[in-house]
Design a protein around this motif. Structure first.
Motif, mmCIF file in Angstrom:
data_model
loop_
_atom_site.group_PDB
_atom_site.id
_atom_site.type_symbol
_atom_site.label_atom_id
_atom_site.label_comp_id
_atom_site.label_asym_id
_atom_site.label_seq_id
_atom_site.Cartn_x
_atom_site.Cartn_y
_atom_site.Cartn_z
ATOM 1 N N LEU A 64 -5.303 -1.831 -18.958
ATOM 2 C CA LEU A 64 -5.596 -0.973 -20.113
ATOM 3 C C LEU A 64 -4.391 -0.133 -20.541
ATOM 4 O O LEU A 64 -4.418 0.503 -21.600
ATOM 5 N N GLY A 65 -3.357 -0.128 -19.728
ATOM 6 C CA GLY A 65 -2.153 0.640 -20.055
ATOM 7 C C GLY A 65 -2.259 2.119 -19.751
ATOM 8 O O GLY A 65 -1.446 2.925 -20.223
ATOM 9 N N TYR A 66 -3.226 2.495 -18.928
ATOM 10 C CA TYR A 66 -3.462 3.915 -18.685
ATOM 11 C C TYR A 66 -2.454 4.554 -17.735
ATOM 12 O O TYR A 66 -2.224 5.763 -17.789
ATOM 13 N N PHE A 67 -1.839 3.763 -16.857
ATOM 14 C CA PHE A 67 -0.770 4.317 -16.036
ATOM 15 C C PHE A 67 0.386 4.751 -16.935
ATOM 16 O O PHE A 67 0.933 5.850 -16.785
ATOM 17 N N ALA A 68 0.750 3.870 -17.862
ATOM 18 C CA ALA A 68 1.839 4.189 -18.790
ATOM 19 C C ALA A 68 1.480 5.401 -19.647
ATOM 20 O O ALA A 68 2.322 6.285 -19.873
ATOM 21 N N ASP A 69 0.225 5.467 -20.119
ATOM 22 C CA ASP A 69 -0.209 6.605 -20.923
ATOM 23 C C ASP A 69 -0.082 7.916 -20.154
ATOM 24 O O ASP A 69 0.203 8.967 -20.734
ATOM 25 N N ALA A 70 -0.292 7.847 -18.842
ATOM 26 C CA ALA A 70 -0.234 9.047 -18.011
ATOM 27 C C ALA A 70 1.198 9.418 -17.618
ATOM 28 O O ALA A 70 1.426 10.484 -17.045
ATOM 29 N N GLY A 71 2.151 8.513 -17.915
ATOM 30 C CA GLY A 71 3.554 8.812 -17.610
ATOM 31 C C GLY A 71 3.964 8.477 -16.194
ATOM 32 O O GLY A 71 4.825 9.145 -15.612
ATOM 33 N N VAL A 72 3.371 7.419 -15.626
ATOM 34 C CA VAL A 72 3.729 7.013 -14.277
ATOM 35 C C VAL A 72 3.848 5.495 -14.225
ATOM 36 O O VAL A 72 3.075 4.775 -14.854
ATOM 37 N N ASN A 73 4.855 5.008 -13.521
ATOM 38 C CA ASN A 73 5.042 3.577 -13.311
ATOM 39 C C ASN A 73 4.399 3.192 -11.988
ATOM 40 O O ASN A 73 4.770 3.729 -10.939
ATOM 41 N N VAL A 74 3.429 2.300 -12.036
ATOM 42 C CA VAL A 74 2.710 1.911 -10.821
ATOM 43 C C VAL A 74 2.938 0.436 -10.529
ATOM 44 O O VAL A 74 2.752 -0.420 -11.388
ATOM 45 N N GLU A 75 3.361 0.164 -9.305
ATOM 46 C CA GLU A 75 3.500 -1.207 -8.829
ATOM 47 C C GLU A 75 2.303 -1.503 -7.936
ATOM 48 O O GLU A 75 2.143 -0.905 -6.864
ATOM 49 N N LEU A 76 1.428 -2.391 -8.388
ATOM 50 C CA LEU A 76 0.242 -2.760 -7.626
ATOM 51 C C LEU A 76 0.559 -3.943 -6.721
ATOM 52 O O LEU A 76 1.006 -4.991 -7.183
ATOM 53 N N LEU A 77 0.318 -3.771 -5.439
ATOM 54 C CA LEU A 77 0.514 -4.823 -4.452
ATOM 55 C C LEU A 77 -0.841 -5.188 -3.883
ATOM 56 O O LEU A 77 -1.746 -4.354 -3.834
ATOM 57 N N SER A 78 -0.992 -6.416 -3.435
ATOM 58 C CA SER A 78 -2.296 -6.857 -2.945
ATOM 59 C C SER A 78 -2.195 -7.512 -1.587
ATOM 60 O O SER A 78 -1.289 -8.311 -1.334
ATOM 61 N N GLU A 79 -3.095 -7.153 -0.708
ATOM 62 C CA GLU A 79 -3.265 -7.787 0.592
ATOM 63 C C GLU A 79 -4.732 -8.144 0.718
ATOM 64 O O GLU A 79 -5.594 -7.376 0.298
ATOM 65 N N PRO A 80 -5.062 -9.285 1.300
ATOM 66 C CA PRO A 80 -6.470 -9.673 1.384
ATOM 67 C C PRO A 80 -7.306 -8.787 2.284
ATOM 68 O O PRO A 80 -8.512 -8.714 2.133
ATOM 69 N N ALA A 81 -6.671 -8.079 3.227
ATOM 70 C CA ALA A 81 -7.409 -7.216 4.141
ATOM 71 C C ALA A 81 -6.981 -5.773 3.952
ATOM 72 O O ALA A 81 -5.791 -5.471 3.867
ATOM 73 N N GLY A 82 -7.952 -4.890 3.907
ATOM 74 C CA GLY A 82 -7.667 -3.476 3.703
ATOM 75 C C GLY A 82 -6.838 -2.873 4.824
ATOM 76 O O GLY A 82 -6.085 -1.932 4.614
ATOM 77 N N VAL A 83 -6.968 -3.426 6.033
ATOM 78 C CA VAL A 83 -6.186 -2.895 7.149
ATOM 79 C C VAL A 83 -4.698 -3.007 6.861
ATOM 80 O O VAL A 83 -3.904 -2.149 7.250
ATOM 81 N N ASN A 84 -4.273 -4.057 6.174
ATOM 82 C CA ASN A 84 -2.857 -4.207 5.838
ATOM 83 C C ASN A 84 -2.415 -3.166 4.825
ATOM 84 O O ASN A 84 -1.265 -2.703 4.850
ATOM 85 N N ALA A 85 -3.321 -2.804 3.915
ATOM 86 C CA ALA A 85 -3.001 -1.753 2.950
ATOM 87 C C ALA A 85 -2.775 -0.429 3.662
ATOM 88 O O ALA A 85 -1.843 0.317 3.352
ATOM 89 N N THR A 86 -3.629 -0.136 4.633
ATOM 90 C CA THR A 86 -3.496 1.122 5.358
ATOM 91 C C THR A 86 -2.268 1.124 6.253
ATOM 92 O O THR A 86 -1.583 2.140 6.391
ATOM 93 N N THR A 87 -1.964 -0.007 6.854
ATOM 94 C CA THR A 87 -0.758 -0.125 7.673
ATOM 95 C C THR A 87 0.483 0.152 6.830
ATOM 96 O O THR A 87 1.393 0.875 7.252
ATOM 97 N N ALA A 88 0.521 -0.415 5.630
ATOM 98 C CA ALA A 88 1.657 -0.201 4.736
ATOM 99 C C ALA A 88 1.775 1.262 4.349
ATOM 100 O O ALA A 88 2.878 1.813 4.241
ATOM 101 N N LEU A 89 0.635 1.915 4.144
ATOM 102 C CA LEU A 89 0.642 3.337 3.798
ATOM 103 C C LEU A 89 1.197 4.180 4.940
ATOM 104 O O LEU A 89 2.072 5.029 4.744
ATOM 105 N N LEU A 90 0.709 3.946 6.143
ATOM 106 C CA LEU A 90 1.165 4.721 7.295
ATOM 107 C C LEU A 90 2.634 4.472 7.603
ATOM 108 O O LEU A 90 3.331 5.363 8.087
ATOM 109 N N ALA A 91 3.104 3.266 7.311
ATOM 110 C CA ALA A 91 4.506 2.940 7.572
ATOM 111 C C ALA A 91 5.436 3.498 6.502
ATOM 112 O O ALA A 91 6.662 3.460 6.660
ATOM 113 N N GLY A 92 4.862 3.988 5.393
ATOM 114 C CA GLY A 92 5.685 4.523 4.318
ATOM 115 C C GLY A 92 6.193 3.482 3.353
ATOM 116 O O GLY A 92 7.043 3.768 2.506
#
Length: 351
Positions: A64-92
């Motif tokens: 919808l372009g709402y990230f751009a409207d808000a003034g932020v560039n967002v890179e969306l990454l995808s992993e099939p399991a949520g545990v990998n998302a959390t691991t990436a977050l904790l690792a920085g």
């Protein structure tokens, strides 16, 4: 070296918590196409399955372009399991993760402070589906004894909720067999082949199963009413959660993200499932446009309209986890739920 060590530590912390269920028909790994480039900060967000309906606000906000409207560039990454998302977050490796809120409680029990900053949902969005062959034999969680029950993976949110439904109905977790069958087509194949008698999944997989008459719904937790009936209250699940220290140091950026996501949640509340489906990538509609729109329609009630955490939701999640989760059981009194989420940003969102 420090990044590698951090990733290893994160993986160890998360071994018992393969949290968010991978229930999409297919898995879309890697990065989503970038949105319009704007002057502003850049944030990486890992999603536990971009094509899952329960995590739809992430991709929809980009489309919808709402990230751009808000003034932020967002890179969306995808992993099939949520545990990998959390691991990436904790690792920085990323600054945010889209996954189940229950991570924040489990991680606090492990000494990590992570908080939901935008709460997408007020219900799990999960469905316990019984094989058509076992529909007359499995009528409630009391019938789980001796059964093979499909979950995404051992330690996943589907595993958590399955165990709770069993315990709530008088069946010990040792009296049935949780079977890791993945999601989407692997889940459906396990149901067809009799590898599982029942199992927990989400849309669009549920819509696919019902359209092929392969199973029936036992517990439907896609709505607030269904969540209350099965779990005793609203059960906040999909959310944008982030390390509290990063949130505190980047409040302007977090506010931009909240503005974008709240704008999307409001948009979803005022548009039809067909209109929503039309905004999503065409290959997400694995069962066809009509089936995909039906899956969205069935799941829409789980979403909040303002990103605010349901008042009693965190208590419900804590009580569910405390019923069986070894890392949480007995620690309920020491868990500070106020530190697992914040409404600071959504309350000021301009969406």
């Amino acid at each position: 070296m420090r990044r590698t060590a951090a990733a290893a530590l994160a993986a160890v912390l998360l071994l018992p918590l393969a949290a968010c269920a991978n229930d999409a028909a297919t898995s879309h790994n890697g990065a989503a196409p970038a949105g319009k480039k704007v002057e502003g900060p850049t944030v990486k967000i890992m999603v536990g399955g971009l094509d899952k309906v329960i995590y739809m606000p992430a991709m929809l906000t980009q489309r919808l372009g709402y990230f751009a409207d808000a003034g932020v560039n967002v890179e969306l990454l995808s992993e099939p399991a949520g545990v990998n998302a959390t691991t990436a977050l904790l690792a920085g490796d990323v600054q945010g993760a889209v996954g189940f809120y229950d991570h924040t409680i489990d991680l606090q029990a492990k000494g990590k402070i992570v908080e939901s900053v935008v709460q997408f949902s007020q219900a799990p969005g999960e469905v316990e589906v019984v094989s058509a062959k076992q529909a007359d034999a499995i009528k409630s969680g009391a019938d789980f004894k001796g059964r093979k029950l499909g979950v995404t993976s051992i330690g996943s949110s589907t595993d958590f909720l399955t165990k709770y439904l069993a315990v709530k109905n008088g069946v010990n977790v040792s009296e049935f067999s949780p079977i890791a069958v993945g999601a989407g087509q692997t889940f459906i194949a396990a149901l067809q082949q009799g590898s599982i008698d029942a199992g927990m999944t989400t849309d669009p997989t549920v819509a696919n199963i019902l359209s092929k008459q392969l199973g029936t719904v036992l517990y439907d937790m896609r709505t607030p009413e269904g969540s209350k009936a099965a779990l005793g209250g609203l059960y906040p699940s999909s959310s944008l959660y982030m390390n509290t220290a990063w949130v505190d140091g980047n409040k302007e950026t977090v506010q931009k993200l909240a503005n974008a996501f709240v704008k999307t949640l409001k948009w979803m509340n005022t548009h039809t499932p067909e209109e929503i489906a039309a905004q999503m990538p065409a290959d997400y509609a694995q069962g066809g446009a009509a089936e995909y729109a039906a899956a969205i329609k069935a799941t829409l009630p789980m979403f909040t309209t303002d990103g605010v955490m349901p008042a009693d939701g965190p208590k419900t999640v804590l009580s569910v986890l405390a019923a069986f989760h070894p890392d949480v059981q007995g620690k309920e009194a020491s868990i500070d739920l106020a530190k697992t989420y914040t409404t600071e940003f959504v309350s000021k969102a301009t969406g």
